[in-house]
Design a protein around this motif. Structure first.
Motif, PDB file in Angstrom:
ATOM      1  N   PHE A  29       7.738  14.522   3.945  1.00 26.44           N
ATOM      2  CA  PHE A  29       8.385  13.727   4.798  1.00 26.44           C
ATOM      3  C   PHE A  29       7.810  14.256   6.228  1.00 26.44           C
ATOM      4  O   PHE A  29       8.399  13.927   7.263  1.00 26.44           O
ATOM      5  N   GLY A  57       9.106  10.748   8.383  1.00 21.06           N
ATOM      6  CA  GLY A  57       9.913  10.026   7.426  1.00 21.06           C
ATOM      7  C   GLY A  57       8.914   9.412   6.237  1.00 21.06           C
ATOM      8  O   GLY A  57       8.469  10.335   5.495  1.00 21.06           O
ATOM      9  N   LEU A  58       9.203   8.220   6.003  1.00 23.54           N
ATOM     10  CA  LEU A  58       8.450   7.574   4.879  1.00 23.54           C
ATOM     11  C   LEU A  58       7.002   7.111   4.843  1.00 23.54           C
ATOM     12  O   LEU A  58       6.359   6.559   4.181  1.00 23.54           O
ATOM     13  N   GLU A  59       6.533   7.618   5.909  1.00 22.48           N
ATOM     14  CA  GLU A  59       5.177   7.243   6.419  1.00 22.48           C
ATOM     15  C   GLU A  59       3.946   7.712   5.082  1.00 22.48           C
ATOM     16  O   GLU A  59       3.018   6.917   4.824  1.00 22.48           O
ATOM     17  N   HIS A  60       4.173   8.806   4.599  1.00 21.36           N
ATOM     18  CA  HIS A  60       3.108   9.242   3.462  1.00 21.36           C
ATOM     19  C   HIS A  60       3.510   8.379   2.368  1.00 21.36           C
ATOM     20  O   HIS A  60       2.379   7.968   1.477  1.00 21.36           O
ATOM     21  N   PHE A  61       4.748   7.872   1.913  1.00 19.90           N
ATOM     22  CA  PHE A  61       4.803   6.973   0.637  1.00 19.90           C
ATOM     23  C   PHE A  61       4.199   5.668   1.135  1.00 19.90           C
ATOM     24  O   PHE A  61       3.689   5.141   0.188  1.00 19.90           O
ATOM     25  N   GLN A  62       4.626   5.401   2.247  1.00 22.44           N
ATOM     26  CA  GLN A  62       3.726   3.925   2.512  1.00 22.44           C
ATOM     27  C   GLN A  62       2.368   3.996   2.684  1.00 22.44           C
ATOM     28  O   GLN A  62       1.635   3.105   2.023  1.00 22.44           O
ATOM     29  N   ALA A 122       4.022  13.899  -1.268  1.00 18.97           N
ATOM     30  CA  ALA A 122       4.648  13.124  -1.436  1.00 18.97           C
ATOM     31  C   ALA A 122       4.298  12.377  -2.908  1.00 18.97           C
ATOM     32  O   ALA A 122       5.025  11.799  -3.680  1.00 18.97           O
ATOM     33  N   PHE A 162       6.971  11.649  -5.832  1.00 19.82           N
ATOM     34  CA  PHE A 162       7.126  10.151  -6.630  1.00 19.82           C
ATOM     35  C   PHE A 162       7.329  10.513  -8.112  1.00 19.82           C
ATOM     36  O   PHE A 162       7.972  10.121  -8.543  1.00 19.82           O
TER      37      PHE A 162
END
Length: 331
Positions: free
Chosen positions: A70, A86-91, A302, A306
């Motif tokens: 994150f 935040g969730l940038e890497h997941f996006q 990330a 996941f």
């Protein structure tokens, strides 16, 4: 039974008071029993200290680093000094075609391994249980156990040699039937069958030990009763052996489902090549390329987080379903 309140009233009050006192003593005695147990077996708990320290240092302490999934991680700033994103890497992951391809390949390979690989140890255990000649039985068990103890590098070398287009045994046999040599390991459509088959050959024998141990725990009186009733060995296997080891099968299935995304990283690294990325690239190899080779540790973290989250959901789901329909579960 008397209805005199002078008789029933005090007696009821006394019983309630005695029950309350017994409950209080039981709570106190429970703590006392734990203390007595610790005093009596303190040597055993001292022996547990190295294992507890290992768990804390190598399993729980590294979880601190999961936060880089994150963050915009920099090795110079460190984990604490890197800014949050935040969730940038997941996006980024779910917009990355390579990751989606790796996820798809992981699910497909895991599904094939589950369908074809999971029943094999059970079948081997059932077959070994039916062998009466002890020398042949021990020899066969040794042969099927052996690949588990061979290094993955050697196993990969054997596979590469066996499927070699020039000197491989597979292509040699194909030439006998007039088929031109095929370089299987450069064909994307052949990678998954070869990988799944290799995994079954390497691990099925060793995994059958669990089911053999479960079969050994079946009461011999059940078989003796079946023999008296005139049951054949086939009927005894279907009516006694398999139902008796069904709880073990369910537990192993739950564990297997939880590890569906944990495809053998070493074997794929040794066997795959850019020509087979289309069907061979999995989440673990994607993490390796992005994190170790590409230096994108935050993106790789990330992907790994996941992967772990999906595995957790799979285990919980499989355990809940098994508990509801078979009353057998991990917890």
């Amino acid at each position: 039974m008397s209805s005199d309140p002078n008789v029933t009233g005090p007696r009821t009050e006394t019983l309630v008071a005695d029950a309350s006192e017994a409950l209080r003593r039981r709570k106190g005695s429970r703590v006392q029993r734990v203390g007595d147990h610790l005093k009596r077996d303190w040597q055993l708990y001292v022996m547990l200290i190295p294992t507890i320290l290992w768990l804390l240092i190598f399993l729980y302490k590294p979880m601190y680093g999961l936060q880089i999934a994150f963050k915009d991680y920099s090795i110079f700033r460190g984990v604490a000094g890197s800014p949050w994103v935040g969730l940038e890497h997941f996006q980024t992951l779910f917009g990355n075609e390579q990751f989606l391809r790796a996820l798809k390949n992981t699910v497909i390979i895991s599904f094939y391994s589950l369908i074809f690989g999971f029943p094999m140890p059970i079948l081997l255990a059932l077959m070994f249980n039916e062998i009466l000649h002890q020398t042949f039985k021990k020899t066969a068990q040794t042969i099927v156990y052996l690949p588990h103890f061979i290094s993955s590098v050697i196993i990969a070398g054997i596979v590469i040699t066996a499927f070699s287009p020039s000197a491989g045994i597979v292509n040699t046999v194909l030439e006998w039937f007039g088929v031109d040599p095929v370089y299987f390991l450069t064909r994307p459509e052949w990678f998954r069958p070869i990988f799944v088959g290799t995994s079954i050959w390497q691990e099925a024998g060793f995994q059958s030990i669990v089911y053999l141990a479960a079969i050994a725990g079946v009461s011999p009186t059940l078989y003796e009763s079946a023999v008296v009733d005139g049951a054949s060995r086939w009927q005894m296997m279907w009516k006694i052996t398999i139902p008796s080891i069904l709880p073990t099968i369910i537990i192993m299935l739950i564990i297997r489902i939880g590890n569906m995304l944990e495809v053998s990283f070493e074997m794929i690294i040794l066997l795959y090549q850019p020509a087979t990325y289309q069907t061979a690239d999995v989440v673990n190899t994607f993490i390796y390329r992005q994190g170790i080779q590409g230096g994108q540790y935050d993106l790789a973290a990330a992907a790994g987080l996941f992967n772990a989250g999906v595995a957790f959901v799979l285990v919980m789901t499989a355990n809940t379903i098994a508990k509801r329909y078979s009353r057998t579960s991990l917890w």
